[in-house]
Design a protein around this motif. Sequence first.
Motif, PDB file in Angstrom:
ATOM      1  N   ARG A 119     -25.781 -24.411  33.716  1.00  0.00           N
ATOM      2  CA  ARG A 119     -25.014 -23.511  34.465  1.00  0.00           C
ATOM      3  C   ARG A 119     -25.903 -22.752  35.318  1.00  0.00           C
ATOM      4  NH1 ARG A 119     -19.186 -22.148  32.349  1.00  0.00           N
ATOM      5  NH2 ARG A 119     -18.924 -21.271  34.568  1.00  0.00           N
ATOM      6  N   LEU A 120     -25.610 -22.443  36.458  1.00  0.00           N
ATOM      7  CA  LEU A 120     -26.465 -21.209  37.407  1.00  0.00           C
ATOM      8  C   LEU A 120     -25.602 -20.100  37.374  1.00  0.00           C
ATOM      9  CD1 LEU A 120     -28.425 -21.139  39.780  1.00  0.00           C
ATOM     10  CD2 LEU A 120     -26.554 -21.743  41.180  1.00  0.00           C
ATOM     11  N   LEU A 121     -26.654 -18.939  37.070  1.00  0.00           N
ATOM     12  CA  LEU A 121     -26.128 -17.773  37.026  1.00  0.00           C
ATOM     13  C   LEU A 121     -26.791 -17.174  38.506  1.00  0.00           C
ATOM     14  CD1 LEU A 121     -24.837 -15.330  35.740  1.00  0.00           C
ATOM     15  CD2 LEU A 121     -26.991 -14.516  34.755  1.00  0.00           C
ATOM     16  N   SER A 122     -25.980 -17.061  39.468  1.00  0.00           N
ATOM     17  CA  SER A 122     -26.269 -16.577  40.815  1.00  0.00           C
ATOM     18  C   SER A 122     -25.857 -15.175  40.979  1.00  0.00           C
ATOM     19  CB  SER A 122     -25.427 -17.651  41.734  1.00  0.00           C
ATOM     20  OG  SER A 122     -25.708 -17.097  43.209  1.00  0.00           O
ATOM     21  N   GLY A 123     -26.696 -14.422  41.775  1.00  0.00           N
ATOM     22  CA  GLY A 123     -26.363 -13.134  42.119  1.00  0.00           C
ATOM     23  C   GLY A 123     -25.262 -13.070  42.854  1.00  0.00           C
ATOM     24  N   SER A 124     -25.064 -14.001  43.755  1.00  0.00           N
ATOM     25  CA  SER A 124     -23.789 -14.011  44.818  1.00  0.00           C
ATOM     26  C   SER A 124     -22.694 -14.442  44.332  1.00  0.00           C
ATOM     27  CB  SER A 124     -24.295 -14.613  45.983  1.00  0.00           C
ATOM     28  OG  SER A 124     -24.689 -16.281  45.661  1.00  0.00           O
ATOM     29  N   ALA A 125     -22.442 -14.834  42.712  1.00  0.00           N
ATOM     30  CA  ALA A 125     -21.485 -15.554  42.237  1.00  0.00           C
ATOM     31  C   ALA A 125     -20.320 -14.639  42.080  1.00  0.00           C
ATOM     32  CB  ALA A 125     -21.742 -15.901  40.788  1.00  0.00           C
ATOM     33  N   ASP A 170     -25.620 -24.661  27.348  1.00  0.00           N
ATOM     34  CA  ASP A 170     -27.069 -25.091  26.807  1.00  0.00           C
ATOM     35  C   ASP A 170     -28.324 -24.549  27.721  1.00  0.00           C
ATOM     36  OD1 ASP A 170     -25.757 -26.822  24.738  1.00  0.00           O
ATOM     37  OD2 ASP A 170     -25.405 -28.360  26.282  1.00  0.00           O
ATOM     38  N   ILE A 171     -27.925 -24.727  29.024  1.00  0.00           N
ATOM     39  CA  ILE A 171     -29.294 -24.306  29.799  1.00  0.00           C
ATOM     40  C   ILE A 171     -28.664 -23.387  31.077  1.00  0.00           C
ATOM     41  CG2 ILE A 171     -30.960 -25.178  31.565  1.00  0.00           C
ATOM     42  CD1 ILE A 171     -30.861 -27.707  29.558  1.00  0.00           C
ATOM     43  N   LEU A 172     -29.241 -22.431  31.180  1.00  0.00           N
ATOM     44  CA  LEU A 172     -28.855 -21.275  32.137  1.00  0.00           C
ATOM     45  C   LEU A 172     -30.123 -21.077  32.967  1.00  0.00           C
ATOM     46  CD1 LEU A 172     -26.594 -19.303  33.031  1.00  0.00           C
ATOM     47  CD2 LEU A 172     -27.907 -17.532  31.802  1.00  0.00           C
ATOM     48  N   ILE A 173     -29.637 -21.405  34.363  1.00  0.00           N
ATOM     49  CA  ILE A 173     -30.755 -21.204  35.434  1.00  0.00           C
ATOM     50  C   ILE A 173     -30.428 -20.046  36.501  1.00  0.00           C
ATOM     51  CG2 ILE A 173     -31.929 -22.635  37.275  1.00  0.00           C
ATOM     52  CD1 ILE A 173     -30.758 -25.217  35.988  1.00  0.00           C
ATOM     53  N   GLY A 174     -31.599 -19.292  36.743  1.00  0.00           N
ATOM     54  CA  GLY A 174     -31.149 -18.199  37.599  1.00  0.00           C
ATOM     55  C   GLY A 174     -32.433 -17.488  37.999  1.00  0.00           C
ATOM     56  N   THR A 175     -32.458 -16.499  38.768  1.00  0.00           N
ATOM     57  CA  THR A 175     -33.307 -15.673  39.187  1.00  0.00           C
ATOM     58  C   THR A 175     -33.487 -14.540  38.266  1.00  0.00           C
ATOM     59  OG1 THR A 175     -31.939 -14.345  40.701  1.00  0.00           O
ATOM     60  CG2 THR A 175     -33.008 -16.158  41.560  1.00  0.00           C
ATOM     61  N   HIS A 176     -34.093 -13.202  38.777  1.00  0.00           N
ATOM     62  CA  HIS A 176     -34.126 -12.233  37.633  1.00  0.00           C
ATOM     63  C   HIS A 176     -32.769 -11.695  37.314  1.00  0.00           C
ATOM     64  CE1 HIS A 176     -33.729 -10.412  41.946  1.00  0.00           C
ATOM     65  NE2 HIS A 176     -32.916  -9.637  40.927  1.00  0.00           N
ATOM     66  N   ALA A 177     -31.740 -12.253  37.615  1.00  0.00           N
ATOM     67  CA  ALA A 177     -30.354 -12.076  37.155  1.00  0.00           C
ATOM     68  C   ALA A 177     -30.207 -12.320  35.674  1.00  0.00           C
ATOM     69  CB  ALA A 177     -29.317 -12.885  38.028  1.00  0.00           C
ATOM     70  N   LEU A 178     -30.994 -13.348  35.226  1.00  0.00           N
ATOM     71  CA  LEU A 178     -31.127 -13.766  33.695  1.00  0.00           C
ATOM     72  C   LEU A 178     -31.508 -12.556  32.805  1.00  0.00           C
ATOM     73  CD1 LEU A 178     -32.951 -17.292  33.767  1.00  0.00           C
ATOM     74  CD2 LEU A 178     -30.497 -16.733  34.336  1.00  0.00           C
ATOM     75  N   ILE A 179     -32.221 -11.539  33.435  1.00  0.00           N
ATOM     76  CA  ILE A 179     -32.672 -10.469  32.377  1.00  0.00           C
ATOM     77  C   ILE A 179     -31.662  -9.243  32.372  1.00  0.00           C
ATOM     78  CG2 ILE A 179     -34.938 -11.314  32.464  1.00  0.00           C
ATOM     79  CD1 ILE A 179     -35.607  -8.987  34.488  1.00  0.00           C
ATOM     80  N   GLN A 180     -30.543  -9.458  33.196  1.00  0.00           N
ATOM     81  CA  GLN A 180     -29.761  -8.067  33.399  1.00  0.00           C
ATOM     82  C   GLN A 180     -28.880  -7.936  32.041  1.00  0.00           C
ATOM     83  OE1 GLN A 180     -27.319  -9.063  36.866  1.00  0.00           O
ATOM     84  NE2 GLN A 180     -29.076  -8.639  38.301  1.00  0.00           N
ATOM     85  N   GLU A 181     -28.626  -6.727  31.814  1.00  0.00           N
ATOM     86  CA  GLU A 181     -27.733  -6.558  30.566  1.00  0.00           C
ATOM     87  C   GLU A 181     -26.426  -7.353  30.822  1.00  0.00           C
ATOM     88  OE1 GLU A 181     -26.839  -2.731  29.017  1.00  0.00           O
ATOM     89  OE2 GLU A 181     -28.764  -1.642  29.840  1.00  0.00           O
ATOM     90  N   GLY A 182     -26.097  -7.614  29.362  1.00  0.00           N
ATOM     91  CA  GLY A 182     -24.607  -8.509  29.442  1.00  0.00           C
ATOM     92  C   GLY A 182     -24.826  -9.816  29.526  1.00  0.00           C
TER      93      GLY A 182
END
Length: 681
Positions: free
Chosen positions: A337-343, A361-373
């Motif tokens: 899955r992609l965690l996009s800031g514009s999602a 299983d696998i998450l892809i993204g920018t620094h959005a990955l390190i946000q709380e939650g």
Amino acid sequence: MTLNLDLPVIHVNGVGERSSELLSSLNIHTVGDLLEHFPFRHEDYAIRPLDEIAHEERATVRGTVHSEPALRFYGKKKSRLTVRLLVDGLLIQAIFFNQHYLKSRFVLGEEAVVTGKWDRSRAQLSPAVMTAKKQTEEQGLEPVYPLKGDLKMSTLKKWIKEAMDTYGHELTETLPAQLIEAYKLMDRQETIRQLHFPSSSGNLKQARRRMIYEELLLFQLKMQTFRKQEREQQEGRGKRFSEGAVQTFTEKLPFPLTGAQKKVKQEILKDLSSPYRMNRLLQGDVGSGKTVVAAIALYAAVNAGSQGALMVPTEILAEQHSESLKSLLEPEGITVRLLSGSARAKERRETLESLANGETDILIGTHALIQEGVDFKNLGLVITDEQHRFGVNQRKILREKGLYPDVLFMTATPIPRTLAISVFGDMDVSVIDEMPKGRKPIETYWAKPDMFGRVLAFMEKQLRAGRQVYVICPLIEESDKLDVQNAIDIHVKLSEALPDFSCGLMHGRLAAEEKDQVMKAFAENHVHLLVSTTVVEVGVNVPNATLMVIYDAERFGLAQLHQLRGRVGRGSDQSYCILLADPKSDNGKERMQVMTETNDGFELSERDLELRGPGDFFGRKQSGLPEFKVADLVHDYRVLEVARQDAAKLVDSDAFWNSKDYEALRFWLEKEGVFDTERLD
């Protein structure tokens, strides 16, 4: 460990309040700091015979004044003084610029001692300085120190001599006797004395040799201790994946792995199954296939029951990685899955829920990955692409989202081995130094600015063939300080010159969303020609882009030029890179020639390090690059290798941690805060 060396520098005779302020600007605060403020070079004023002096070598000679000195004034306050001297039976000229006051000191028939660069063909020393007549063949090594502000060289030398005379006897040994004996090193007190006041060139050489080794050993001890601490703190997380399943997955890939990819794959899989946490840097030129290796590592982690995360610098790069990894891994039943800031809120909520309950299983993204939650159920592998683009704290936060996850850093910036050992000394380093078969090398050409008409015609030819073009400029807007082309002007000119094509503009002052929009339009071929500053350096995969034109290419380092060039050549069509550069720039000329000769990023990075030095290789803001007082990473790379091996042996031995022989080294590590601060990277 003598306390007197830790006294404020004001305790040195002659140093007052004002002087101590001047010294603090040089980072000299204590007596010890003053004694370790070493010269960056020594001028050799020892008198030498002419036949021993090489052409263009700086040297000192003694001769007899043969004729009246000739003085000529020109311009405002400028002068040229010419003196003819008889030296070793040969008549030579010494030329002094803007030193008219020396004329009266040259007396016909008397001896004079002068120093300058020797021009053998003209029998001339120029530019020259007059030296004290008492110089002999033995005397003459004068230290030259880094200075700031109003501080005078003679004053600093006087203070250092005073400190040496008063406190020098308190300088204690840092290296153990076994290393001093093994390498026949000068003792530390004598080393520091000889660096400041060399009694001969031989002694100076030995003092430098000792201090270079000491500096590199201490740094490597720090790196190896960090490494040992990490391993001891993080046992018991070895991943049990099916080697057969990983091999089957590898065989199903759409193309065979290169030999280099196979080697790196094995190194990473060994780390994953090890009880110690992986801390590995994966280097590979643009297009060498790092993403495929990352996919295999992620597959193995998921097969072992863990989750994986891939953090990249830009949204568009995250989207591209997401597409390529989905195509490889989803047929194997792995959820990517992609965690996009514009999602949208709903999509984001679903992604986070599936991540927390282990469905993703696998998450892809920018620094959005390190946000709380953003919470993982069982994060076992963290991969950071272009790791130098993220701050230390950003990488640390992502790492802490799992229980000691394995960490793989990837970079397409070829880093010379010497820098990789220094900056990433506590990491294992893997290199993919082989390109997949079938890739056409990018043809690189150097064009002078007056050839731009031909370059423009070639750009139009590529565009009319349906291809796309990058144009790179050093600056965004016009600058009074640098006469270089700028992106905004170039964008206007090219839009007018090529009206049939859509011309985009990208630079660092655009908001992140605007940059992504421009790059997306280019990736989808809505924009045919993209004018950009170097923000495009780490970017997207646009197989249809076949031409890269770089303005003022002499202003870029080799590594950066190579990175930029790597934006093209992604498809099956022949690609080109044209370097527009001024031939008058000496260093630039050499860089352009190197660029046209090779496509090997590692060869280029080594040459770049030689040309620019380590300080400029990463840019001044790059953290982690050690600053040495005497050692030089380019020239002393062999000593660096030896120091690394010695440090690794010491840290792994019980004696190092318990024996009195190594007390000074342990004290140094303690003073550096190695034991009481957490290692971030």
